[in-house]
Scaffold this motif. Sequence first.
Motif, PDB file in Angstrom:
ATOM      1  N   SER A 231       4.616  42.385  17.565  1.00  0.00           N
ATOM      2  CA  SER A 231       3.630  42.711  16.537  1.00  0.00           C
ATOM      3  C   SER A 231       3.383  41.527  15.615  1.00  0.00           C
ATOM      4  O   SER A 231       2.241  41.241  15.234  1.00  0.00           O
TER       5      SER A 231
ATOM      6  N   VAL B 147       1.128  46.875  12.779  1.00  0.00           N
ATOM      7  CA  VAL B 147       1.205  47.732  13.954  1.00  0.00           C
ATOM      8  C   VAL B 147      -0.185  48.146  14.410  1.00  0.00           C
ATOM      9  O   VAL B 147      -0.495  48.160  15.597  1.00  0.00           O
ATOM     10  N   ARG B 148      -1.043  48.457  13.441  1.00  0.00           N
ATOM     11  CA  ARG B 148      -2.402  48.872  13.788  1.00  0.00           C
ATOM     12  C   ARG B 148      -3.135  47.759  14.505  1.00  0.00           C
ATOM     13  O   ARG B 148      -3.866  47.981  15.461  1.00  0.00           O
TER      14      ARG B 148
ATOM     15  N   ASP C 197       1.751  48.943   8.016  1.00  0.00           N
ATOM     16  CA  ASP C 197       0.765  49.560   8.906  1.00  0.00           C
ATOM     17  C   ASP C 197      -0.218  48.547   9.483  1.00  0.00           C
ATOM     18  O   ASP C 197      -0.592  48.636  10.651  1.00  0.00           O
TER      19      ASP C 197
ATOM     20  N   ARG D 276      -2.003  47.616  18.162  1.00  0.00           N
ATOM     21  CA  ARG D 276      -2.410  48.722  19.011  1.00  0.00           C
ATOM     22  C   ARG D 276      -3.906  48.760  19.276  1.00  0.00           C
ATOM     23  O   ARG D 276      -4.351  49.222  20.314  1.00  0.00           O
TER      24      ARG D 276
ATOM     25  N   ALA E 216      14.056  47.636   4.713  1.00  0.00           N
ATOM     26  CA  ALA E 216      14.363  48.302   5.981  1.00  0.00           C
ATOM     27  C   ALA E 216      15.711  49.023   5.894  1.00  0.00           C
ATOM     28  O   ALA E 216      16.653  48.516   5.273  1.00  0.00           O
TER      29      ALA E 216
ATOM     30  N   GLU F 117       9.799  44.501  20.277  1.00  0.00           N
ATOM     31  CA  GLU F 117       8.475  45.051  19.995  1.00  0.00           C
ATOM     32  C   GLU F 117       7.988  44.645  18.610  1.00  0.00           C
ATOM     33  O   GLU F 117       6.790  44.420  18.400  1.00  0.00           O
ATOM     34  N   ALA F 118       8.911  44.558  17.648  1.00  0.00           N
ATOM     35  CA  ALA F 118       8.531  44.144  16.301  1.00  0.00           C
ATOM     36  C   ALA F 118       8.081  42.674  16.296  1.00  0.00           C
ATOM     37  O   ALA F 118       7.096  42.309  15.645  1.00  0.00           O
TER      38      ALA F 118
ATOM     39  N   THR G 156      12.480  47.455  13.489  1.00  0.00           N
ATOM     40  CA  THR G 156      11.657  47.960  14.594  1.00  0.00           C
ATOM     41  C   THR G 156      10.206  48.043  14.148  1.00  0.00           C
ATOM     42  O   THR G 156       9.893  47.883  12.958  1.00  0.00           O
ATOM     43  N   PRO G 157       9.274  48.311  15.073  1.00  0.00           N
ATOM     44  CA  PRO G 157       7.859  48.439  14.679  1.00  0.00           C
ATOM     45  C   PRO G 157       7.636  49.500  13.599  1.00  0.00           C
ATOM     46  O   PRO G 157       6.708  49.377  12.793  1.00  0.00           O
ATOM     47  N   GLU G 158       8.504  50.540  13.556  1.00  0.00           N
ATOM     48  CA  GLU G 158       8.353  51.582  12.545  1.00  0.00           C
ATOM     49  C   GLU G 158       8.611  51.044  11.136  1.00  0.00           C
ATOM     50  O   GLU G 158       8.153  51.626  10.147  1.00  0.00           O
ATOM     51  N   ASP G 159       9.359  49.941  11.037  1.00  0.00           N
ATOM     52  CA  ASP G 159       9.653  49.353   9.728  1.00  0.00           C
ATOM     53  C   ASP G 159       8.536  48.432   9.244  1.00  0.00           C
ATOM     54  O   ASP G 159       8.510  48.053   8.063  1.00  0.00           O
TER      55      ASP G 159
END
Length: 470
Positions: free
Chosen positions: A365, A404-405, A401, A408, A389, A361-362, A395-398
């Motif tokens: 992105s 990821v924005r 913004d 999405r 990290a 997923e990362a 991961t995408p959380e790392d």
Amino acid sequence: MSHTILIVDDEESIRTSLRGILEDESYRVMEAASGEESLRLLARQPVDAILLDIWMDGIDGIETLDRIKGKNKPILGKNGPGEPSAHVLASNVDAPVIMMSGHGTINTAVVATKSGAYDFLEKPLSLDRVLLLLERAIRELVLVRENRDLKSRVLTNQPMIGDTPVMQALDQQIRRVAPTSGWVLITGENGTGKEVAARRIHEFSQRANGPFITVNSAAIPENLIENELFGHEPGTPGEERVPHVGRFEQGHRGTVFLDEIGDMALNTQAKILRILQEQRFQRVGGNREIQVDVRVIAASNKNLEELIAQERFRADLFYRLNVIPLRVPALRERREDIPALVAYFISQHQNASPHWSFAREALASLEAYHWPGNVRELKNLVERLMIMAPGPLITPEDLPDFLVRRERCTRSPWDQLLENNNLRMAREEFERHYLAAHLQRHQGNISRTAEAVGMERSALHRKLKSLGLG
């Protein structure tokens, strides 16, 4: 360019005799009448071999040899006004030293050899042996320098990574171009890897064992660019009284890479043109012609044809450089290469372990982002994440913004096309995105865009108007 020999002897007759013989053999000769004078000369300018007498007033030949090899402190006295101190380090002087003596003994020869001398000659000199030793010593020096340069390139070069069609096409072009002697002009946005492409041309060329010298025209102040490119002689206003060897001289028998050449001043462009035509130049403040053998590869992130129209770039230099044009694609044009690039940057990071990786997923992105800073921006991001990290799986959380924005909230043009049920309208929408991307890539130049997409210029103009892009 002929090799330079320094003769160090306090007897003028010997220096004169050796000079005549060596110049007849096309060597360039420098002279010093003492050890102190030789050290000051070596602090100013590199040489390819040294003929050094042992018995001299002041410091003798053995002590001079020790100082050349960096074993003793530098000589600080007896400098004329504005003269540099005779500070010579071993790393600066790799030239072989051949000792000479009229009172030679086995013990003297052993001491000289232990101090780093290449060989020992007894006076009266056999001129045939002098020439033989010089030829052999310089040949070994050239091999040492080539080996050192090769190791440096192996340690610093970044490979050109990517299996997408545009990168495969670029690699094929480089392999065809490299063995030739043609000038190359590389274009592409900042951060795409124009220097990587230039180095690859050098590696596949017949000059691969020669130096690769990089000049960033945008990073050097305009008032210093000629000094950097051509060097300067002692006495140049505002500079030390020390001869400076410029980048073109350093690149002899190799390649000089002129990056961001569109930022170069017009008067400097004129001198570059002369080097391309004649392979010769003068140092700043000098009047001696210096002959070089270099291949020039230039690069620019600007539209040089537009700069020509604005009279900010010489048309004759552009046509001289643009013999073989190459274009390095932007990262957004080869998103499929991002996983391979990420893996490479992880492998190069000094703190990397075999377990570092990006979650699928990362990576998605990263592939969705438009990368205005191209490969350089991606490299910096990977390094930042590996430092910041918390764990080896990113991961995408790392991710920042903005990455990821964008994934999405932003639909790709392909998503919009699939939502259109009308084939004609979908085709027009595709053509609009396709041609707009090529126009942006070629900075609005209709002729270059037409060539890239395989259309006649007039037909492309009509098509742009019908799509609302003209």
